[in-house]
Each structure stands twice: as C-alpha cells, then as structure tokens.
Design a protein around this motif. Structure first.
Motif, PDB file in Angstrom:
ATOM      1  N   GLN A   1      15.712   3.618 -22.422  1.00 43.91           N
ATOM      2  CA  GLN A   1      16.862   3.287 -21.914  1.00 43.91           C
ATOM      3  C   GLN A   1      17.858   3.066 -23.096  1.00 43.91           C
ATOM      4  OE1 GLN A   1      15.591   0.697 -19.017  1.00 43.91           O
ATOM      5  NE2 GLN A   1      16.766   1.732 -17.287  1.00 43.91           N
ATOM      6  N   GLU A   2      17.549   1.943 -23.928  1.00 42.70           N
ATOM      7  CA  GLU A   2      17.870   1.395 -25.204  1.00 42.70           C
ATOM      8  C   GLU A   2      18.468   2.673 -26.028  1.00 42.70           C
ATOM      9  OE1 GLU A   2      20.098  -0.804 -27.491  1.00 42.70           O
ATOM     10  OE2 GLU A   2      19.190  -1.708 -25.839  1.00 42.70           O
TER      11      GLU A   2
ATOM     12  N   SER B   1      10.637   3.521 -32.053  1.00 42.27           N
ATOM     13  CA  SER B   1      10.602   2.105 -31.290  1.00 42.27           C
ATOM     14  C   SER B   1       9.450   1.807 -30.422  1.00 42.27           C
ATOM     15  CB  SER B   1      12.062   1.952 -30.582  1.00 42.27           C
ATOM     16  OG  SER B   1      11.756   2.380 -29.395  1.00 42.27           O
TER      17      SER B   1
ATOM     18  N   ARG C   1      21.345   4.743 -24.767  1.00 38.02           N
ATOM     19  CA  ARG C   1      22.601   3.898 -24.955  1.00 38.02           C
ATOM     20  C   ARG C   1      22.939   4.097 -26.512  1.00 38.02           C
ATOM     21  NH1 ARG C   1      24.272  -0.466 -27.224  1.00 38.02           N
ATOM     22  NH2 ARG C   1      22.323  -1.145 -27.846  1.00 38.02           N
ATOM     23  N   GLU C   2      22.094   3.691 -27.358  1.00 36.86           N
ATOM     24  CA  GLU C   2      22.397   3.739 -28.703  1.00 36.86           C
ATOM     25  C   GLU C   2      22.832   5.018 -28.902  1.00 36.86           C
ATOM     26  OE1 GLU C   2      22.396   2.427 -32.745  1.00 36.86           O
ATOM     27  OE2 GLU C   2      22.151   1.193 -31.041  1.00 36.86           O
TER      28      GLU C   2
ATOM     29  N   ASN D   1      16.974  -6.380 -19.730  1.00 37.05           N
ATOM     30  CA  ASN D   1      15.701  -6.037 -20.559  1.00 37.05           C
ATOM     31  C   ASN D   1      15.614  -4.385 -20.563  1.00 37.05           C
ATOM     32  OD1 ASN D   1      13.394  -6.142 -22.082  1.00 37.05           O
ATOM     33  ND2 ASN D   1      11.955  -6.638 -20.106  1.00 37.05           N
ATOM     34  N   LEU D   2      16.290  -3.890 -21.310  1.00 36.09           N
ATOM     35  CA  LEU D   2      16.271  -2.467 -21.339  1.00 36.09           C
ATOM     36  C   LEU D   2      14.815  -1.786 -21.744  1.00 36.09           C
ATOM     37  CD1 LEU D   2      19.715  -1.277 -22.439  1.00 36.09           C
ATOM     38  CD2 LEU D   2      18.859  -1.147 -20.086  1.00 36.09           C
ATOM     39  N   HIS D   3      14.184  -0.650 -20.940  1.00 34.69           N
ATOM     40  CA  HIS D   3      13.176  -0.083 -21.559  1.00 34.69           C
ATOM     41  C   HIS D   3      13.667   0.632 -22.838  1.00 34.69           C
ATOM     42  CE1 HIS D   3      10.183   3.296 -22.087  1.00 34.69           C
ATOM     43  NE2 HIS D   3       9.482   2.401 -21.412  1.00 34.69           N
ATOM     44  N   PRO D   4      12.848   0.843 -23.862  1.00 38.44           N
ATOM     45  CA  PRO D   4      13.154   1.488 -25.223  1.00 38.44           C
ATOM     46  C   PRO D   4      13.652   2.912 -25.122  1.00 38.44           C
ATOM     47  CG  PRO D   4      10.996   0.589 -25.502  1.00 38.44           C
ATOM     48  CD  PRO D   4      11.304   0.220 -23.961  1.00 38.44           C
TER      49      PRO D   4
END
Length: 153
Positions: free
Chosen positions: A87-88, A151, A91-92, A82-85
């Motif tokens: 963190q996501e 996001s 990554r993205e 459950n990544l924090h936005p």
C-alpha cells in the motif's frame, strides 16, 4: 445455510442464502466494502481476496464455499496508520488514479511477493495480467511492485 469463517482475523457466523456470492457477503453482510465488484465474471480482478493465503475472485465463489476457511480482504492487510508495504509503495509511486481496481491489485500482490520476493519486470507484469485498470498505464503499478519488493526483503 449457516457458515462460520474467519475474516481478517475475526470469527464470524452467519446465515446465508446458498446462492449468495462471497463478494456480496463481504460487502453487504460484513460491510467490508474494500472488496470491489467490477465485471462479476472473475475477469477484472477488482474482487480479489485471499482464501487461506491464496488470491481468489470473490465474485465467482459462493459464500457457503468458504465455510470453515480463513479470508483476508484489503481491510486486513493494513490501515491508514499502518500501511502494508505494498500500500505504501502504491502511494509513493502514484500507482492508482480512481482507485477502484487498487484493492484487487493489492490482494493479488500480497501472495505474489511472498512467493517471489525479487521479481523481474516480466514476472510482475505476468502476475498483474489478471487485474484490469482503466485509468493507469500500469507502469506506475509495476514501479510500485518493484519498490514494495525492495522494502519487503
């Protein structure tokens, strides 16, 4: 000295030496190794954590100074499932390379985006100016912040 504090929602009581740095307390006593130690002078930002919701440098604060306070480390904002936005978005957008500086960037950005949900590129760069990265050219980090801001709104 005995201190009592809450870290990532969990209460802790520990005996610490008065001269122990918060970064060392988090890493060695609580085994929260996401808080990295780079320059040990508060310059690089790798040790950034949230103290009562505000970004601070854990390498220039003594553990006894946070007695009775609430801390959040990078381990407290998200996890693999459950990544924090933010963190996501990192990554993205491929906003990290070696990853050493990443926890500090993330912890700087959590309160920044909370206070400024629609930042300009200039505001993002200014917010990130206290965090150093030796691997990236910062552009992907800026792009990740823009994505995270979208996001979070």
């Amino acid at each position: 000295m005995k201190i009592s504090l809450t870290v990532n929602g969990q209460k802790y009581e520990r005996d610490v030496e008065p001269r122990m740095l918060l970064s060392d307390f988090l890493r060695h006593d609580l085994e929260l190794t996401g808080t990295h130690v780079g320059c040990e002078h508060g310059v690089c930002g790798a040790c950034t954590v949230l103290l009562n919701g505000e970004a601070v440098r854990a390498c220039i604060i003594f553990a006894v100074q946070v007695d009775g306070e609430e801390l959040t480390t990078v381990e407290g904002i998200g996890n693999v499932d459950n990544l924090h936005p933010i963190q996501e978005a990192f990554r993205e957008k491929h906003a990290l390379q070696c990853g050493f500086c990443t926890p500090g960037f993330l912890m700087t950005l959590v309160p920044f985006l909370k206070e400024n949900p629609d930042p300009s590129e200039h505001e993002i760069r200014e917010a990130l100016s206290g965090n150093l990265c030796r691997c990236t050219g910062y552009q992907n980090i800026v792009d990740a912040v823009k994505l995270a801001a979208k996001s979070l709104t």
